[in-house]
Design a protein around this motif. Structure first.
Motif, PDB file in Angstrom:
ATOM      1  N   PRO A 121       0.851  -1.200   0.000  1.00  0.00           N
ATOM      2  CA  PRO A 121       0.000   0.000   0.000  1.00  0.00           C
ATOM      3  C   PRO A 121       0.885   1.248   0.000  1.00  0.00           C
ATOM      4  N   ASN A 122       0.441   2.283  -0.663  1.00  0.00           N
ATOM      5  CA  ASN A 122       1.250   3.484  -0.798  1.00  0.00           C
ATOM      6  C   ASN A 122       1.646   4.070   0.557  1.00  0.00           C
ATOM      7  N   TRP A 123       0.716   4.023   1.530  1.00  0.00           N
ATOM      8  CA  TRP A 123       0.992   4.605   2.838  1.00  0.00           C
ATOM      9  C   TRP A 123       2.026   3.798   3.618  1.00  0.00           C
ATOM     10  N   ALA A 124       2.152   2.511   3.288  1.00  0.00           N
ATOM     11  CA  ALA A 124       3.014   1.634   4.085  1.00  0.00           C
ATOM     12  C   ALA A 124       4.466   1.659   3.634  1.00  0.00           C
ATOM     13  N   LEU A 125       4.760   2.204   2.445  1.00  0.00           N
ATOM     14  CA  LEU A 125       6.123   2.149   1.917  1.00  0.00           C
ATOM     15  C   LEU A 125       7.120   2.813   2.856  1.00  0.00           C
ATOM     16  N   THR A 126       6.771   3.980   3.372  1.00  0.00           N
ATOM     17  CA  THR A 126       7.673   4.697   4.268  1.00  0.00           C
ATOM     18  C   THR A 126       7.967   3.876   5.513  1.00  0.00           C
ATOM     19  N   TYR A 127       6.948   3.238   6.067  1.00  0.00           N
ATOM     20  CA  TYR A 127       7.121   2.453   7.289  1.00  0.00           C
ATOM     21  C   TYR A 127       7.942   1.198   7.025  1.00  0.00           C
ATOM     22  N   ILE A 128       7.732   0.592   5.865  1.00  0.00           N
ATOM     23  CA  ILE A 128       8.508  -0.599   5.513  1.00  0.00           C
ATOM     24  C   ILE A 128       9.989  -0.256   5.382  1.00  0.00           C
ATOM     25  N   LEU A 129      10.291   0.825   4.665  1.00  0.00           N
ATOM     26  CA  LEU A 129      11.678   1.232   4.478  1.00  0.00           C
ATOM     27  C   LEU A 129      12.316   1.630   5.803  1.00  0.00           C
ATOM     28  N   SER A 130      11.559   2.307   6.657  1.00  0.00           N
ATOM     29  CA  SER A 130      12.077   2.695   7.968  1.00  0.00           C
ATOM     30  C   SER A 130      12.403   1.467   8.812  1.00  0.00           C
ATOM     31  N   PHE A 131      11.507   0.511   8.831  1.00  0.00           N
ATOM     32  CA  PHE A 131      11.711  -0.716   9.622  1.00  0.00           C
ATOM     33  C   PHE A 131      12.906  -1.514   9.114  1.00  0.00           C
ATOM     34  N   VAL A 132      12.979  -1.708   7.797  1.00  0.00           N
ATOM     35  CA  VAL A 132      14.088  -2.468   7.215  1.00  0.00           C
ATOM     36  C   VAL A 132      15.410  -1.732   7.435  1.00  0.00           C
ATOM     37  N   GLY A 133      15.393  -0.400   7.355  1.00  0.00           N
ATOM     38  CA  GLY A 133      16.605   0.369   7.562  1.00  0.00           C
ATOM     39  C   GLY A 133      17.170   0.191   8.958  1.00  0.00           C
ATOM     40  N   ILE A 134      16.302   0.181   9.963  1.00  0.00           N
ATOM     41  CA  ILE A 134      16.766  -0.012  11.332  1.00  0.00           C
ATOM     42  C   ILE A 134      17.328  -1.421  11.510  1.00  0.00           C
ATOM     43  N   LEU A 135      16.659  -2.408  10.937  1.00  0.00           N
ATOM     44  CA  LEU A 135      17.155  -3.787  11.050  1.00  0.00           C
ATOM     45  C   LEU A 135      18.436  -3.999  10.257  1.00  0.00           C
ATOM     46  N   ALA A 136      18.750  -3.102   9.309  1.00  0.00           N
ATOM     47  CA  ALA A 136      19.925  -3.265   8.460  1.00  0.00           C
ATOM     48  C   ALA A 136      21.222  -3.220   9.240  1.00  0.00           C
ATOM     49  N   SER A 137      21.185  -2.728  10.500  1.00  0.00           N
ATOM     50  CA  SER A 137      22.423  -2.675  11.280  1.00  0.00           C
ATOM     51  C   SER A 137      22.953  -4.064  11.611  1.00  0.00           C
TER      52      SER A 137
ATOM     53  N   PHE B 294      13.758  -4.183  21.167  1.00  0.00           N
ATOM     54  CA  PHE B 294      12.582  -4.556  20.367  1.00  0.00           C
ATOM     55  C   PHE B 294      11.583  -3.406  20.323  1.00  0.00           C
ATOM     56  N   ALA B 295      11.295  -2.846  21.504  1.00  0.00           N
ATOM     57  CA  ALA B 295      10.354  -1.725  21.564  1.00  0.00           C
ATOM     58  C   ALA B 295      10.915  -0.502  20.850  1.00  0.00           C
ATOM     59  N   SER B 296      12.223  -0.275  20.970  1.00  0.00           N
ATOM     60  CA  SER B 296      12.843   0.890  20.335  1.00  0.00           C
ATOM     61  C   SER B 296      12.757   0.803  18.823  1.00  0.00           C
ATOM     62  N   VAL B 297      12.943  -0.397  18.275  1.00  0.00           N
ATOM     63  CA  VAL B 297      12.869  -0.566  16.819  1.00  0.00           C
ATOM     64  C   VAL B 297      11.476  -0.192  16.320  1.00  0.00           C
ATOM     65  N   LEU B 298      10.435  -0.706  16.975  1.00  0.00           N
ATOM     66  CA  LEU B 298       9.069  -0.392  16.551  1.00  0.00           C
ATOM     67  C   LEU B 298       8.758   1.090  16.749  1.00  0.00           C
ATOM     68  N   PHE B 299       9.181   1.637  17.873  1.00  0.00           N
ATOM     69  CA  PHE B 299       8.924   3.035  18.186  1.00  0.00           C
ATOM     70  C   PHE B 299       9.623   3.955  17.188  1.00  0.00           C
ATOM     71  N   LEU B 300      10.901   3.692  16.924  1.00  0.00           N
ATOM     72  CA  LEU B 300      11.664   4.543  16.017  1.00  0.00           C
ATOM     73  C   LEU B 300      11.216   4.375  14.568  1.00  0.00           C
ATOM     74  N   THR B 301      10.706   3.194  14.219  1.00  0.00           N
ATOM     75  CA  THR B 301      10.134   3.010  12.883  1.00  0.00           C
ATOM     76  C   THR B 301       9.018   4.009  12.633  1.00  0.00           C
ATOM     77  N   VAL B 302       8.143   4.149  13.610  1.00  0.00           N
ATOM     78  CA  VAL B 302       7.029   5.096  13.482  1.00  0.00           C
ATOM     79  C   VAL B 302       7.543   6.536  13.489  1.00  0.00           C
ATOM     80  N   VAL B 303       8.498   6.836  14.373  1.00  0.00           N
ATOM     81  CA  VAL B 303       9.016   8.203  14.472  1.00  0.00           C
ATOM     82  C   VAL B 303       9.668   8.631  13.154  1.00  0.00           C
ATOM     83  N   VAL B 304      10.549   7.781  12.620  1.00  0.00           N
ATOM     84  CA  VAL B 304      11.248   8.125  11.372  1.00  0.00           C
ATOM     85  C   VAL B 304      10.261   8.285  10.227  1.00  0.00           C
ATOM     86  N   ALA B 305       9.317   7.362  10.115  1.00  0.00           N
ATOM     87  CA  ALA B 305       8.333   7.437   9.034  1.00  0.00           C
ATOM     88  C   ALA B 305       7.454   8.679   9.175  1.00  0.00           C
TER      89      ALA B 305
END
Length: 523
Positions: A137-153, A233-244
């Motif tokens: 979905p168009n709205w979810a792209l930002t959140y997907i990229l944010s989540f994957v970016g954080i996990l990329a570490s 775990f909580a920080s990843v989810l929280f920061l995913t939303v913040v960055v997006a």
């Protein structure tokens, strides 16, 4: 069925907010500064002169630190070392090439580009991004990229080289401003680098140093690799939303509609819709190639006698050849899948074509490699002088002497770590200094060592996205210049400031709430 993609409405004709005008000013001022190479040459001159002046006045500080080799606490004295005395001049002369050769960012970048060049030239990267756009979905792209970016570490520094440019391409594919995608990727990868949902090699080192420091107070008190897993775990989810959220509500509106005429020569700015039959076949071939590569790596990692496990402990996740050489897997994944896609899609069939694609990608790094050469000298000279270490110790000593409670001390510690991260970006080096000071101090105030380590993670990450001493900051400037020839240091700083400020404030607030509620930090 064709998918019609629309660009976001331009806000150029709408009144700008105070924040947007401020960031525009930051960008204009920042882009007025000289070329990054000139900046670092000036900084090198400042470091040389300042080291001589401070050394002349005998600037020094004594402290306790954890020896990285013996893991024993030792007392040491650090003094400012001059670069203009006999030893300093010798170092300046003899270390020129070793400084550059020891700058690991160069090797990581070249290795990653070997695979990424094939994947990009064959068309795999573009096809994958378009496939992601079609199924998401168009709205979810930002959140997907944010989540994957954080996990990329989990792939160490490879996230900088892979995820950030992919985020720019993904945004371009849906008609959004590619600089917003680059900013999103940089904030996710750099601003949350110390947390992940998976255990990574950095965790092992940080935990080991924490235990060495905790043993100064209680020899029987130790924490494990998963000691911060719930908070992480909580920080990843929280920061995913913040960055997006920051991307969608602050960065994208400020940039407005993208003008493809701003792109550097040779940069592709076309936006595709449905995949062609050849592209779909190429993706299937890429999937087969990926499965084959993963099967080989399963044989190299899963058996107890596998060669990529730690030869002494047998562990796979942690200190093992597999994790230490993860960039090789990243490179091979792009190389194999890129070539397989090229065969399936008919874009890259023969070995000479693959070699030509690699050569093309390496040639594009000429300016960045020269910048890294100058940057490596500055980092080496700054480290040699001990100025960053003396500053860190002075600030930590002042905070330690302050007669305040546990939570204010933890929050002050986060602030000090964030300030020092502008000068010393290495997470391990800073923790070797801070751990023996703050872990015992806070344990005596009833604070768990897990909480101190969690506080360090919060302070150490957000500033990575704004300090020019981050080895990949200049690389992000290069990525931006592909889509906007006029982009410079000021462009990146103005894009990243909202992320840095809000990630630091909100993440610190999450930490404070977690501490006040007494929630478990991990297992």
């Amino acid at each position: 069925m064709a998918i019609i993609q629309t660009a976001p409405k331009s806000l150029d004709t709408q009144p700008k907010t105070i924040m947007q005008r401020f960031l525009d000013g930051v960008e204009r001022v920042g882009n007025m500064v000289p070329h990054p190479v000139v900046i670092f040459l000036i900084l090198i001159a400042i470091v040389i002169v300042l080291s001589a002046v401070l050394s002349l006045f005998g600037a020094a500080v004594s402290f306790e630190r954890i020896n990285p080799d013996t893991h024993q606490v030792e007392t040491a004295t650090t003094e400012i070392r001059s670069l203009l005395n006999t030893d300093g001049i010798r170092f300046l002369y003899a270390s020129l090439i070793p400084n550059f050769m020891g700058f690991t960012a160069v090797g990581l970048m070249i290795a990653a580009m070997i695979g990424a060049g094939v994947a990009e030239e064959s068309g795999l990267v573009t096809a994958l991004i378009r496939k992601l756009v079609i199924v998401s979905p168009n709205w979810a792209l930002t959140y997907i990229l944010s989540f994957v970016g954080i996990l990329a570490s989990i792939a160490a520094d490879a996230g900088y080289l892979v995820l950030i440019p992919l985020a720019g391409i993904a945004y371009l594919a849906v008609g959004r401003h590619p600089l917003a995608g680059l900013a999103l990727g940089f904030a996710a990868v750099a601003g949350a680098f110390t947390v992940n949902m998976l255990i990574k090699p950095l965790d092992a080192v940080l935990v080991e140093f924490t235990n060495d420091a905790a043993h100064l107070v209680d020899p029987n008190r130790s924490i494990g690799l998963a000691s911060n897993v719930w908070f992480s775990f909580a920080s990843v989810l929280f920061l995913t939303v913040v960055v997006a959220f920051i991307t969608d509500r602050m960065i994208a509106p400020r940039l407005g509609t993208y003008d493809p005429n701003l792109a550097a020569e040779g940069t592709t700015t076309e936006q595709g819709a449905e995949l062609s039959e050849q592209e779909s076949r190429g993706l299937r071939f890429a999937g087969f190639g990926l499965l084959g590569l993963l099967a080989i790596f399963c044989l190299l990692t899963l058996p107890s006698f596998a060669p990529l496990r730690n030869p002494e402990t047998g562990e796979l996740i942690g200190n093992s050849p597999f994790m230490n050489g993860l960039i090789a897997l990243i490179m091979l994944m792009f190389l194999v899948t890129g070539w397989a896609y090229g065969i399936g899609a008919g874009t890259l069939r023969t070995l000479p074509e693959v070699i030509a694609a690699i050569e093309k990608s390496i040639k594009s790094l000429g300016g960045t490699i020269f910048l890294f050469f100058v940057l490596s000298q500055f980092v080496a000279y700054f480290t040699y002088t001990n100025m960053g270490t003396v500053m860190a110790l002075s600030l930590s000593g002042a905070l330690q002497a302050a007669n305040i409670g546990a939570l204010p001390l933890l929050l002050g510690f986060i602030v000090v770590v964030a300030i020092i991260d502008l000068l010393l970006t290495g997470a391990i080096a800073k923790w070797a200094i801070f751990a023996p000071v703050f872990v015992p101090l806070l344990m005596k105030l009833g604070v768990e060592p897990e909480a101190v380590l969690a506080a360090y993670r919060v302070g150490d990450s957000p500033m990575n996205a704004i300090t020019p001493l981050n080895a990949y900051f200049a690389l992000v400037v290069g990525f931006a210049q592909r889509y906007d020839r006029s982009a410079g240091v000021g462009t990146i700083v103005s894009l990243m400031l909202p992320y840095v400020v809000w990630m630091f404030i909100l993440w610190t607030a999450l930490f404070a709430i977690w501490q006040m509620l007494g929630l478990p930090w991990g297992i």
